[in-house]
Design a protein around this motif. Structure first.
Motif, PDB file in Angstrom:
ATOM      1  N   ALA A  46       0.833  -1.376   0.210  1.00  0.00           N
ATOM      2  CA  ALA A  46       0.029  -0.167   0.049  1.00  0.00           C
ATOM      3  C   ALA A  46       0.810   1.322  -0.010  1.00  0.00           C
ATOM      4  O   ALA A  46       0.729   2.178  -0.940  1.00  0.00           O
ATOM      5  CB  ALA A  46      -0.892   0.228   1.062  1.00  0.00           C
ATOM      6  N   CYS A  47       1.822   1.296   0.896  1.00  0.00           N
ATOM      7  CA  CYS A  47       2.815   2.396   0.783  1.00  0.00           C
ATOM      8  C   CYS A  47       3.576   2.736  -0.427  1.00  0.00           C
ATOM      9  O   CYS A  47       3.440   3.798  -0.868  1.00  0.00           O
ATOM     10  CB  CYS A  47       3.875   2.280   1.745  1.00  0.00           C
ATOM     11  SG  CYS A  47       3.133   2.221   3.719  1.00  0.00           S
ATOM     12  N   LEU A  48       3.913   1.581  -1.106  1.00  0.00           N
ATOM     13  CA  LEU A  48       4.783   1.710  -2.403  1.00  0.00           C
ATOM     14  C   LEU A  48       3.718   2.139  -3.628  1.00  0.00           C
ATOM     15  O   LEU A  48       4.004   2.823  -4.143  1.00  0.00           O
ATOM     16  CB  LEU A  48       5.342   0.349  -2.778  1.00  0.00           C
ATOM     17  CG  LEU A  48       6.808  -0.026  -1.879  1.00  0.00           C
ATOM     18  CD1 LEU A  48       7.173  -1.292  -2.109  1.00  0.00           C
ATOM     19  CD2 LEU A  48       7.701   0.986  -2.084  1.00  0.00           C
ATOM     20  N   GLU A  52       4.132   5.271  -5.795  1.00  0.00           N
ATOM     21  CA  GLU A  52       4.365   5.496  -7.224  1.00  0.00           C
ATOM     22  C   GLU A  52       3.061   6.459  -7.680  1.00  0.00           C
ATOM     23  O   GLU A  52       3.270   7.100  -8.694  1.00  0.00           O
ATOM     24  CB  GLU A  52       3.876   4.032  -7.725  1.00  0.00           C
ATOM     25  CG  GLU A  52       3.536   3.868  -9.086  1.00  0.00           C
ATOM     26  CD  GLU A  52       5.110   3.967  -9.993  1.00  0.00           C
ATOM     27  OE1 GLU A  52       5.181   4.612 -10.793  1.00  0.00           O
ATOM     28  OE2 GLU A  52       5.944   3.182  -9.448  1.00  0.00           O
ATOM     29  N   VAL A  53       1.831   6.373  -7.286  1.00  0.00           N
ATOM     30  CA  VAL A  53       0.785   7.349  -7.479  1.00  0.00           C
ATOM     31  C   VAL A  53       1.430   8.767  -7.313  1.00  0.00           C
ATOM     32  O   VAL A  53       1.153   9.642  -8.199  1.00  0.00           O
ATOM     33  CB  VAL A  53      -0.523   7.336  -6.554  1.00  0.00           C
ATOM     34  CG1 VAL A  53      -1.469   8.366  -6.907  1.00  0.00           C
ATOM     35  CG2 VAL A  53      -0.844   5.957  -7.118  1.00  0.00           C
ATOM     36  N   ALA A  54       2.201   9.138  -6.295  1.00  0.00           N
ATOM     37  CA  ALA A  54       2.751  10.379  -6.012  1.00  0.00           C
ATOM     38  C   ALA A  54       3.461  10.948  -7.054  1.00  0.00           C
ATOM     39  O   ALA A  54       3.628  11.913  -7.537  1.00  0.00           O
ATOM     40  CB  ALA A  54       3.016  10.594  -4.562  1.00  0.00           C
ATOM     41  N   PHE A  58       3.151  13.935  -9.360  1.00  0.00           N
ATOM     42  CA  PHE A  58       4.078  15.322  -9.318  1.00  0.00           C
ATOM     43  C   PHE A  58       5.059  15.571 -10.128  1.00  0.00           C
ATOM     44  O   PHE A  58       5.510  16.330 -10.814  1.00  0.00           O
ATOM     45  CB  PHE A  58       4.546  15.488  -8.000  1.00  0.00           C
ATOM     46  CG  PHE A  58       3.530  15.556  -6.727  1.00  0.00           C
ATOM     47  CD1 PHE A  58       2.882  16.551  -6.747  1.00  0.00           C
ATOM     48  CD2 PHE A  58       3.348  14.311  -5.735  1.00  0.00           C
ATOM     49  CE1 PHE A  58       1.956  16.673  -5.790  1.00  0.00           C
ATOM     50  CE2 PHE A  58       2.186  14.902  -4.670  1.00  0.00           C
ATOM     51  CZ  PHE A  58       1.682  15.905  -4.720  1.00  0.00           C
ATOM     52  N   LEU A  59       5.708  14.268 -10.542  1.00  0.00           N
ATOM     53  CA  LEU A  59       6.938  14.314 -11.590  1.00  0.00           C
ATOM     54  C   LEU A  59       6.167  13.848 -13.158  1.00  0.00           C
ATOM     55  O   LEU A  59       7.159  14.167 -13.864  1.00  0.00           O
ATOM     56  CB  LEU A  59       7.972  13.242 -11.110  1.00  0.00           C
ATOM     57  CG  LEU A  59       8.365  13.632  -9.942  1.00  0.00           C
ATOM     58  CD1 LEU A  59       9.646  12.675  -9.471  1.00  0.00           C
ATOM     59  CD2 LEU A  59       9.016  15.032  -9.888  1.00  0.00           C
ATOM     60  N   GLY A  60       5.125  13.232 -13.148  1.00  0.00           N
ATOM     61  CA  GLY A  60       4.725  12.764 -14.122  1.00  0.00           C
ATOM     62  C   GLY A  60       5.180  11.702 -15.002  1.00  0.00           C
ATOM     63  O   GLY A  60       5.179  11.672 -16.083  1.00  0.00           O
ATOM     64  N   SER A  61       6.144  10.906 -14.513  1.00  0.00           N
ATOM     65  CA  SER A  61       6.716   9.724 -15.016  1.00  0.00           C
ATOM     66  C   SER A  61       6.379   8.620 -14.129  1.00  0.00           C
ATOM     67  O   SER A  61       6.278   8.587 -13.276  1.00  0.00           O
ATOM     68  CB  SER A  61       8.182  10.140 -15.372  1.00  0.00           C
ATOM     69  OG  SER A  61       8.727  10.336 -14.057  1.00  0.00           O
ATOM     70  N   TRP A  62       6.763   7.394 -15.090  1.00  0.00           N
ATOM     71  CA  TRP A  62       6.677   6.234 -14.211  1.00  0.00           C
ATOM     72  C   TRP A  62       7.914   5.792 -13.831  1.00  0.00           C
ATOM     73  O   TRP A  62       8.893   5.823 -14.443  1.00  0.00           O
ATOM     74  CB  TRP A  62       6.113   5.097 -15.159  1.00  0.00           C
ATOM     75  CG  TRP A  62       5.848   3.766 -14.877  1.00  0.00           C
ATOM     76  CD1 TRP A  62       6.714   2.645 -14.943  1.00  0.00           C
ATOM     77  CD2 TRP A  62       4.816   3.306 -14.294  1.00  0.00           C
ATOM     78  NE1 TRP A  62       6.280   1.628 -14.505  1.00  0.00           N
ATOM     79  CE2 TRP A  62       4.974   1.926 -13.903  1.00  0.00           C
ATOM     80  CE3 TRP A  62       3.529   3.870 -13.895  1.00  0.00           C
ATOM     81  CZ2 TRP A  62       4.056   1.279 -13.060  1.00  0.00           C
ATOM     82  CZ3 TRP A  62       2.722   3.143 -13.263  1.00  0.00           C
ATOM     83  CH2 TRP A  62       2.917   1.659 -12.885  1.00  0.00           C
ATOM     84  N   GLU A  65      11.292   1.055 -10.786  1.00  0.00           N
ATOM     85  CA  GLU A  65      11.995   0.255  -9.789  1.00  0.00           C
ATOM     86  C   GLU A  65      11.041   0.233  -8.601  1.00  0.00           C
ATOM     87  O   GLU A  65      10.543  -0.853  -7.931  1.00  0.00           O
ATOM     88  CB  GLU A  65      13.021   1.047  -9.113  1.00  0.00           C
ATOM     89  CG  GLU A  65      14.420   1.053  -9.923  1.00  0.00           C
ATOM     90  CD  GLU A  65      14.282   2.142 -11.096  1.00  0.00           C
ATOM     91  OE1 GLU A  65      13.406   3.157 -11.082  1.00  0.00           O
ATOM     92  OE2 GLU A  65      15.246   2.235 -11.919  1.00  0.00           O
ATOM     93  N   VAL A  66      10.143   1.158  -8.369  1.00  0.00           N
ATOM     94  CA  VAL A  66       8.811   1.140  -7.386  1.00  0.00           C
ATOM     95  C   VAL A  66       7.916   0.074  -7.863  1.00  0.00           C
ATOM     96  O   VAL A  66       7.388  -0.623  -6.887  1.00  0.00           O
ATOM     97  CB  VAL A  66       8.365   2.428  -7.114  1.00  0.00           C
ATOM     98  CG1 VAL A  66       6.938   2.510  -6.075  1.00  0.00           C
ATOM     99  CG2 VAL A  66       9.242   3.664  -6.382  1.00  0.00           C
ATOM    100  N   PHE A  67       7.614   0.098  -9.195  1.00  0.00           N
ATOM    101  CA  PHE A  67       6.754  -1.008  -9.815  1.00  0.00           C
ATOM    102  C   PHE A  67       7.051  -2.312  -9.435  1.00  0.00           C
ATOM    103  O   PHE A  67       6.462  -3.097  -9.309  1.00  0.00           O
ATOM    104  CB  PHE A  67       6.216  -0.675 -11.014  1.00  0.00           C
ATOM    105  CG  PHE A  67       5.461  -1.624 -11.691  1.00  0.00           C
ATOM    106  CD1 PHE A  67       4.153  -1.174 -11.145  1.00  0.00           C
ATOM    107  CD2 PHE A  67       5.745  -2.445 -12.575  1.00  0.00           C
ATOM    108  CE1 PHE A  67       2.925  -2.388 -11.655  1.00  0.00           C
ATOM    109  CE2 PHE A  67       4.804  -3.689 -13.073  1.00  0.00           C
ATOM    110  CZ  PHE A  67       3.152  -3.277 -12.739  1.00  0.00           C
ATOM    111  N   ALA A  68       8.542  -2.508  -9.655  1.00  0.00           N
ATOM    112  CA  ALA A  68       8.995  -3.850  -9.552  1.00  0.00           C
ATOM    113  C   ALA A  68       8.775  -4.309  -8.194  1.00  0.00           C
ATOM    114  O   ALA A  68       8.476  -5.393  -7.702  1.00  0.00           O
ATOM    115  CB  ALA A  68      10.533  -3.725  -9.919  1.00  0.00           C
TER     116      ALA A  68
END
Length: 86
Positions: A46-48, A52-54, A58-62, A65-68
């Protein structure tokens, strides 16, 4: 039984044959370390996901590493649930 949904999900229930067709249900509760580990993994997922949503907002990119990390934790949680119930 307690309100702990993780503990209920990991609890094994087996029916044992007794005399003349009556059945007895045997309940085997999971170890507390497994319950705490699953809760920790769900919380971290949930935290990760929030990170990823933040990152997207805010940065507009995927951030791959967080998704992995999210994918790895989700696979671990599902593996615990599937492996412990069998």
């Amino acid at each position: 039984m307690s309100d702990d949904w993780v503990k209920r999900a990991l609890t094994r229930r087996t029916k044992a044959q007794r005399t003349r067709g009556s059945q007895e249900v045997q309940v085997s509760e999971p170890d507390e370390r497994i319950v705490y580990g699953v809760k920790f993994a769900i919380g971290m997922t949930a935290c990760l996901s929030a990170i990823e949503v933040a990152h997207l907002a805010f940065l507009g990119s995927w951030n791959s590493e967080v998704f992995a990390a999210i994918t790895g934790l989700s696979g671990t949680v599902l593996g615990i649930f599937v492996g412990h119930k069998t």
